[in-house]
Scaffold this active site. Structure first.
Site, PDB file in Angstrom:
ATOM      1  N   SER A 165       0.828  -1.197   0.000  1.00 19.95           N
ATOM      2  CA  SER A 165       0.000   0.000   0.000  1.00 19.95           C
ATOM      3  C   SER A 165       0.869   1.257   0.000  1.00 19.95           C
ATOM      4  O   SER A 165       1.718   1.423  -0.874  1.00 19.95           O
ATOM      5  CB  SER A 165      -0.956  -0.037   1.201  1.00 19.95           C
ATOM      6  OG  SER A 165      -1.962   0.922   1.073  1.00 19.95           O
ATOM      7  N   ASP A 174      -7.837  -6.385  -5.740  1.00 19.67           N
ATOM      8  CA  ASP A 174      -7.768  -5.112  -5.015  1.00 19.67           C
ATOM      9  C   ASP A 174      -8.310  -3.995  -5.892  1.00 19.67           C
ATOM     10  O   ASP A 174      -7.860  -3.808  -7.022  1.00 19.67           O
ATOM     11  CB  ASP A 174      -6.314  -4.824  -4.622  1.00 19.67           C
ATOM     12  CG  ASP A 174      -6.145  -3.482  -3.919  1.00 19.67           C
ATOM     13  OD1 ASP A 174      -7.129  -2.982  -3.334  1.00 19.67           O
ATOM     14  OD2 ASP A 174      -5.022  -2.940  -3.950  1.00 19.67           O
ATOM     15  N   HIS A 217      -5.986  -6.513  -1.512  1.00 17.76           N
ATOM     16  CA  HIS A 217      -4.953  -5.532  -1.193  1.00 17.76           C
ATOM     17  C   HIS A 217      -3.877  -6.126  -0.288  1.00 17.76           C
ATOM     18  O   HIS A 217      -2.696  -5.855  -0.457  1.00 17.76           O
ATOM     19  CB  HIS A 217      -5.625  -4.337  -0.512  1.00 17.76           C
ATOM     20  CG  HIS A 217      -4.757  -3.144  -0.346  1.00 17.76           C
ATOM     21  ND1 HIS A 217      -4.325  -2.382  -1.407  1.00 17.76           N
ATOM     22  CD2 HIS A 217      -4.243  -2.548   0.764  1.00 17.76           C
ATOM     23  CE1 HIS A 217      -3.591  -1.372  -0.962  1.00 17.76           C
ATOM     24  NE2 HIS A 217      -3.521  -1.461   0.349  1.00 17.76           N
TER      25      HIS A 217
END
Length: 499
Positions: free
Chosen positions: A200, A419, A471
């Protein structure tokens, strides 16, 4: 005495000390010991102080774990909290891997350690209970988690203005200072190969810290040198333009948004521009509204939902938290603090974060981890509301990646393909923009008899997709994630045939 001899002596003394148990550092560090003797004694005392003997609800394990604080700025009283797990086998021969989560403002302890790739996962239970993760990454490396920057998790500062000066630059510098001082506390690992990984917003953290280490190593003394060998980032924020473009395109292509909304965003938003028009903001608000009813971070996973008897919602419910629309300083998915939950067939629990927060806020857990020594006035959370200002964030990390590739560091980028926040579409656009030569194009890789995803080998960089992962890849595809880290650390290509 050479550095390797010192490290070996420290390790031997460390093992002997645990066998003796009652010997104090003061007795070991006598006037006759000299500098090296006292150094070993101080190291031993510091490691013993950080040793986590057993956590509440912990299953028995044979590997050692340590947790505590490392000061990164003595003048301001800034200290970062870490949690370290020795490798399950042959820790003296395994590399050290630092894992960072993003946010900015989110905890690598809460996400990475407790829900993705650490050895222990908190469970839904009236009494504290930890489940052993069979796919923990300490099967591949000595595993280090860091809560960074200050204000995140248990990390703290005694200078309140520090919180208003946080940004990419401060975070990288504090993380570097942490590593220098951590290796002084654990010198037996200093000569080991060192890697950094994350996901991320760690698409900023990991390359920036790697670049800082690379630059500092050129001028650092031998005692401050860090043996960095490579970095790996997943579903990573890399480039504002391509990240935003890919995010919108992925949502349309996966039937999340309508044709009309897709066209509205493309008409009103120029993602090459830093300034956002009102028309673009309005269109993006409509776009993010759609994800109030879906899990943006794992498109096909269920959300944690309240029961009919407990319909209260938490400030940390992803669907109720405003989602920043531009420049992407967006916190990873937070899960509801409600009792209702559902499970996917694979065992994924969308309310796992609820159990983690409950566990980490227990006084006996904090005492076992040597955490919260300052008695912070707010509960431990996955993502900090204290970190509300961010002073600097480059629009693109691609120049930094080019520097690291040119430096000869091993660079892998991976992407879970379900994601919606930083989708595989965005990462593919970013890597194309990076402009590296393709050595081997789109190739399937296998986990046993099944396709695990696809790879593209660039000149100096490996791109890996993980099929069916969101994710947080290790959460959704733990077996494949462990296979991924084994091959990354071993500098081996993933298997291209079933096995």
């Amino acid at each position: 005495m050479g550095s390797h001899s010192v490290e070996f002596s420290v390790l031997v003394l460390f093992l002997v000390s645990f066998l003796l148990g009652s010997t104090s550092a003061e007795k070991l560090c006598s006037d006759n010991d000299g500098d090296n003797g006292c150094f070993r004694s101080r190291v031993l005392a510091a490691q013993r102080a950080d040793r986590v003997k057993e956590l509440p609800g912990q299953p028995p394990v044979k590997f050692r774990q340590y947790a505590g604080y490392v000061t990164v700025n003595e003048t301001h009283g800034r200290a970062l909290f870490y949690w370290f797990f020795e490798a399950t086998q042959n820790p003296s021969k395994k590399p050290v891997l630092l894992w960072l989560n993003g946010g900015p403002g989110c905890s690598s302890i809460g996400f990475g350690a407790a829900e993705e790739l650490g050895p222990f996962f908190p469970q839904n239970s009236s009494q504290p209970k930890l489940k052993l993760n069979p796919y923990s990454w300490n099967k591949a490396a000595n595993l280090l988690f860091l809560e960074s920057p200050v204000g995140v998790g248990f990390s703290y500062t005694n200078t309140s203005r520090d919180i208003k000066q946080l940004g990419d630059t401060v975070t990288a510098r504090d993380s570097y200072n942490f590593l220098v001082n951590w290796f002084k506390r654990f010198p037996q690992y200093k000569s080991h190969d060192f890697y950094i990984a994350g996901e991320s917003y760690a698409g900023h953290y990991v390359p920036q810290l790697s670049e800082l280490i690379y630059k500092e190593n050129k001028i650092a003394s031998k005692k401050d040198f860090i043996n960095l060998k490579g970095l790996m980032i997943g579903n990573a924020l890399l480039d504002d333009e391509t990240d935003q473009k890919g995010m919108i395109e992925y949502a349309w292509d996966h039937a999340v948004i309508s044709d009309a909304l897709y066209e509205k965003v493309n008409k009103n938003c120029d993602f090459k521009q830093k300034l956002v028009t009102k028309e673009c903001n309005d269109a993006l608000d409509e776009y993010f509204d759609v994800y109030k009813i879906l899990d943006m971070y794992s498109l096909y996973a269920p959300k944690c939902v309240p029961t009919s008897t407990n319909s209260s919602t938490s400030h940390s419910v992803a669907g109720n938290r405003p989602l920043p629309a531009f420049r992407s300083i967006l916190r990873p998915r937070l899960i509801s603090h409600n009792e209702g939950w559902r499970r996917m067939a694979a065992g994924y629990d969308p309310c796992a974060s609820e159990y983690t927060e409950k566990y980490m806020n227990r006084k006996d857990v904090q005492e076992a981890l040597h955490a919260n020594v300052t008695n912070i006035s707010y509960p431990w959370t996955h993502c900090s509301d204290t970190v509300s200002f961010w002073s600097d964030a480059p629009a693109s990390m691609l120049p930094t990646l080019r520097t690291l590739v040119s430096a000869g560091l091993r660079v892998w980028v991976f992407s879970g393909d379900t994601d919606g926040r930083i989708p595989v579409t965005a990462t593919r656009y970013s890597l194309k923009k990076l402009g590296l030569k393709i050595v081997q194009d789109w190739t399937p890789w296998y986990t046993k008899l099944q396709v695990g995803g696809w790879t593209v080998e660039y000149d100096g960089l490996m791109f890996v997709t993980v099929r069916g992962a969101g994710h947080q890849v290790p959460t959704f595809k733990p077996r494949e994630a462990l296979q991924l880290i084994h091959h990354f650390l071993g500098n081996k290509k993933l298997p291209t045939f079933p096995f």
